[in-house]
Design an enzyme around this catalytic site. Structure first.
Site, PDB file in Angstrom:
ATOM      1  N   VAL A  45       7.824   5.989   7.054  1.00  0.00           N
ATOM      2  CA  VAL A  45       7.226   6.327   8.347  1.00  0.00           C
ATOM      3  C   VAL A  45       8.148   5.949   9.492  1.00  0.00           C
ATOM      4  O   VAL A  45       8.460   6.762  10.364  1.00  0.00           O
ATOM      5  CB  VAL A  45       5.857   5.636   8.497  1.00  0.00           C
ATOM      6  CG1 VAL A  45       5.297   5.862   9.901  1.00  0.00           C
ATOM      7  CG2 VAL A  45       4.876   6.160   7.459  1.00  0.00           C
TER       8      VAL A  45
ATOM      9  N   THR B  17      -0.873   2.916   9.150  1.00  0.00           N
ATOM     10  CA  THR B  17      -2.276   3.223   8.878  1.00  0.00           C
ATOM     11  C   THR B  17      -3.076   1.930   8.887  1.00  0.00           C
ATOM     12  O   THR B  17      -2.829   1.033   8.076  1.00  0.00           O
ATOM     13  CB  THR B  17      -2.424   3.930   7.522  1.00  0.00           C
ATOM     14  OG1 THR B  17      -1.623   5.111   7.529  1.00  0.00           O
ATOM     15  CG2 THR B  17      -3.873   4.302   7.261  1.00  0.00           C
TER      16      THR B  17
ATOM     17  N   CYS C   4       0.062   6.547   0.137  1.00  0.00           N
ATOM     18  CA  CYS C   4      -1.047   6.823   1.054  1.00  0.00           C
ATOM     19  C   CYS C   4      -2.398   6.970   0.376  1.00  0.00           C
ATOM     20  O   CYS C   4      -3.309   6.176   0.623  1.00  0.00           O
ATOM     21  CB  CYS C   4      -0.741   8.079   1.871  1.00  0.00           C
ATOM     22  SG  CYS C   4       0.611   7.886   3.040  1.00  0.00           S
TER      23      CYS C   4
ATOM     24  N   GLY D  98      -3.910  18.055 -12.412  1.00  0.00           N
ATOM     25  CA  GLY D  98      -2.822  17.250 -12.949  1.00  0.00           C
ATOM     26  C   GLY D  98      -3.319  15.914 -13.456  1.00  0.00           C
ATOM     27  O   GLY D  98      -4.457  15.783 -13.915  1.00  0.00           O
TER      28      GLY D  98
ATOM     29  N   LYS E 158      19.221  -3.037   4.336  1.00  0.00           N
ATOM     30  CA  LYS E 158      18.832  -1.693   4.755  1.00  0.00           C
ATOM     31  C   LYS E 158      19.511  -1.325   6.063  1.00  0.00           C
ATOM     32  O   LYS E 158      19.991  -0.203   6.232  1.00  0.00           O
ATOM     33  CB  LYS E 158      17.310  -1.599   4.898  1.00  0.00           C
ATOM     34  CG  LYS E 158      16.546  -1.614   3.596  1.00  0.00           C
ATOM     35  CD  LYS E 158      15.048  -1.689   3.826  1.00  0.00           C
ATOM     36  CE  LYS E 158      14.500  -0.396   4.389  1.00  0.00           C
ATOM     37  NZ  LYS E 158      13.019  -0.435   4.482  1.00  0.00           N
TER      38      LYS E 158
ATOM     39  N   THR F 188       1.190  -1.391   5.426  1.00  0.00           N
ATOM     40  CA  THR F 188      -0.122  -2.054   5.432  1.00  0.00           C
ATOM     41  C   THR F 188      -0.674  -1.999   4.006  1.00  0.00           C
ATOM     42  O   THR F 188      -1.630  -1.274   3.724  1.00  0.00           O
ATOM     43  CB  THR F 188      -1.101  -1.388   6.409  1.00  0.00           C
ATOM     44  OG1 THR F 188      -1.165   0.036   6.130  1.00  0.00           O
ATOM     45  CG2 THR F 188      -0.637  -1.574   7.840  1.00  0.00           C
TER      46      THR F 188
ATOM     47  N   GLY G 157      -0.728   9.807  -6.561  1.00  0.00           N
ATOM     48  CA  GLY G 157      -0.069   8.508  -6.448  1.00  0.00           C
ATOM     49  C   GLY G 157       0.530   8.378  -5.067  1.00  0.00           C
ATOM     50  O   GLY G 157       0.053   8.989  -4.115  1.00  0.00           O
TER      51      GLY G 157
ATOM     52  N   LEU H 229      -5.358  22.277  -4.848  1.00  0.00           N
ATOM     53  CA  LEU H 229      -6.213  22.731  -5.942  1.00  0.00           C
ATOM     54  C   LEU H 229      -5.436  22.803  -7.249  1.00  0.00           C
ATOM     55  O   LEU H 229      -5.843  23.492  -8.176  1.00  0.00           O
ATOM     56  CB  LEU H 229      -6.808  24.113  -5.635  1.00  0.00           C
ATOM     57  CG  LEU H 229      -7.955  24.173  -4.636  1.00  0.00           C
ATOM     58  CD1 LEU H 229      -8.513  25.586  -4.553  1.00  0.00           C
ATOM     59  CD2 LEU H 229      -9.075  23.194  -4.991  1.00  0.00           C
TER      60      LEU H 229
END
EC number: 1.1.1.22
Length: 431
Positions: A11, A118, A261, A254, A35, A83, A258, A251
């Site tokens: 994000v 989030t 989110c 599977g 990083k 989060t 995962g 639709l």
């Protein structure tokens, strides 16, 4: 506009790169010096289509640092840290508040803090109160600005977003946010821009993600029933998709969802509903359905083989979806754990994510560099991720390389009629 983005995960990094690309002076800050060093060299720490390209295109407007002094002279600070879920399903806000504490310590002028992470409904209100309780010499207002990007298409999803949602409680904050995003609301992007109160903006994120998770779980339930009653889920979803009220997206049956989110956000919203005495039972069922769906291939494998001890099993696809190396909540990991517990001999292959899996399991698994090598002398293949390479794979090679030709396809990559004609024992979802 001078913008600081806290966090260089999916994000934060995507947001920072895109805002720099459209003309803002952006500094991305992270506590992980490795990083930051990698980003300073022009390389991304995450695998994401077009990200390296836009890092290069935005380099004149983009800086990376671990120094909290960058908060001192910013007009807007965007918080895009993780989060993660706690054991009870609630969201852990520690990383968000750690950034807030640094802002409180280093901010030197009035500014807007944008919560893109989030967070539970009401968190933006709490954060603004937290700022005002710690600093009365400057005004720090808070805006909710949830993200709606998908891994693998994150740059495009930000530049050509389905919508930009901004929640705030005062006109000055709205004005600053309009200025920040104005280039994306015009040609060639033409992104719809929506303003609302903060709690509604927070809820838009959860309600959207949980609805999509519900849609996935629903069609997986229908697919499982199709397997029992002899219907074909491909025909069923095609027939459903012509109804504009339903559509065709999400639709595809599977082995469950995962990523970072859907699993986290369904649990967080369910937790929030329970503590507010308004339990969302549909969301609770969605969580349970998805947990069970991840093991449908494993359950079928056990049904077919009884004992898995020393059975040579190949897993094709490790990331939770194609075009990313993200393993968070990936069905592959759940199945690897179960197969190890049953003493199977496991070989894995993924175009991108193999090294990350190796860091977790080490010498407990065998690692292949090609699909051919992965399936050689295998008794069973479990397809976990629908990488194009796997979908395009010559199915004759299963007959050529496998010891016993059993293919368990969790992503419906192949035509079951063709597989049957070839003499391959083929199991897919709902067909």
């Amino acid at each position: 506009m001078k913008v600081v983005v806290a966090g260089t995960g999916y994000v934060g990094l995507i947001t920072g790169v895109v805002l720099a690309y459209i003309g803002n002076k952006v500094t991305c800050i992270d506590v992980d010096s490795n990083k930051i060093d990698l980003l300073k060299s022009g390389k991304s720490p995450i695998y994401e289509k077009d990200l390296d390209k836009y890092l290069s295109l935005s380099k004149d407007n983009l800086n990376f640092t671990t120094d909290n002094n960058c908060y001192a002279d910013s007009d807007v600070i965007i918080i895009g840290v993780g989060t993660p879920e706690r054991k009870d399903g609630s969201a852990n806000l520690d990383y968000v508040y750690n950034v807030c504490d640094n802002i409180i310590k280093y901010a030197s002028k009035d500014l807007v803090v944008v919560i893109k992470s989030t967070v539970p409904i009401g968190t933006n209100d709490d954060i603004e109160k937290y700022f005002s309780s710690k600093r009365d010499d400057i005004k720090i207002t808070v805006a909710s600005n949830p993200e709606f990007l998908a891994q693998g298409t994150a740059i495009h999803d930000t530049l050509y977003a389905s919508r930009i949602v901004v929640g705030a409680e005062d006109e000055n904050t709205f004005s600053i946010m309009r200025e920040l995003y104005e280039p994306l609301t015009k040609e060639p992007y033409n992104v719809p821009y929506l303003e609302m109160d903060r709690r509604s903006a927070e809820m838009v994120k959860y309600a959207s993600n949980d609805f999509l998770a519900l849609k996935i779980s629903y069609i997986n339930e229908i697919a499982n029933l199709c397997s029992k009653v002899g219907a074909n889920i491909d025909d069923v979803t095609k027939g459903m998709s012509y109804d504009k009220r339903i559509g065709s997206l999400f639709l595809k049956p599977g082995i469950g969802y995962g990523g970072s989110c859907f699993p986290k956000d369904t649990k967080a919203l369910h937790w929030l509903s329970k503590i507010n005495d308004c339990e969302l039972k549909l969301v609770k069922d969605c969580i349970e359905i998805n947990k069970k769906q991840k093991l449908v291939l494993f359950d079928k494998l056990r049904e077919d083989f009884k004992s898995l001890k020393n059975l040579k099993v190949t897993i094709l696809g490790l990331s939770f979806k194609p075009m990313t190396d993200d393993l968070r909540e990936a069905p592959s990991l759940v199945n690897i754990d179960m197969l190890l517990d049953y003493d199977a001999v496991i070989t894995v292959y993924d175009p991108i994510a193999t090294s990350k899996v190796k860091a977790i399991y080490g010498d407990k698994l065998n690692y292949a560099n090609t699909i051919d090598d992965a399936i050689k002398d295998s008794d069973a293949v479990l397809i976990m991720t629908e990488w194009q390479e796997i979908k395009d794979y010559n199915i004759d090679n299963y007959l050529k390389h496998m010891r016993k030709v059993n293919v368990y396809d969790g992503r419906n990559c192949y035509n079951p009629v063709v597989m049957k004609e070839k003499g391959i024992n083929y199991y897919s979802i709902g067909r």
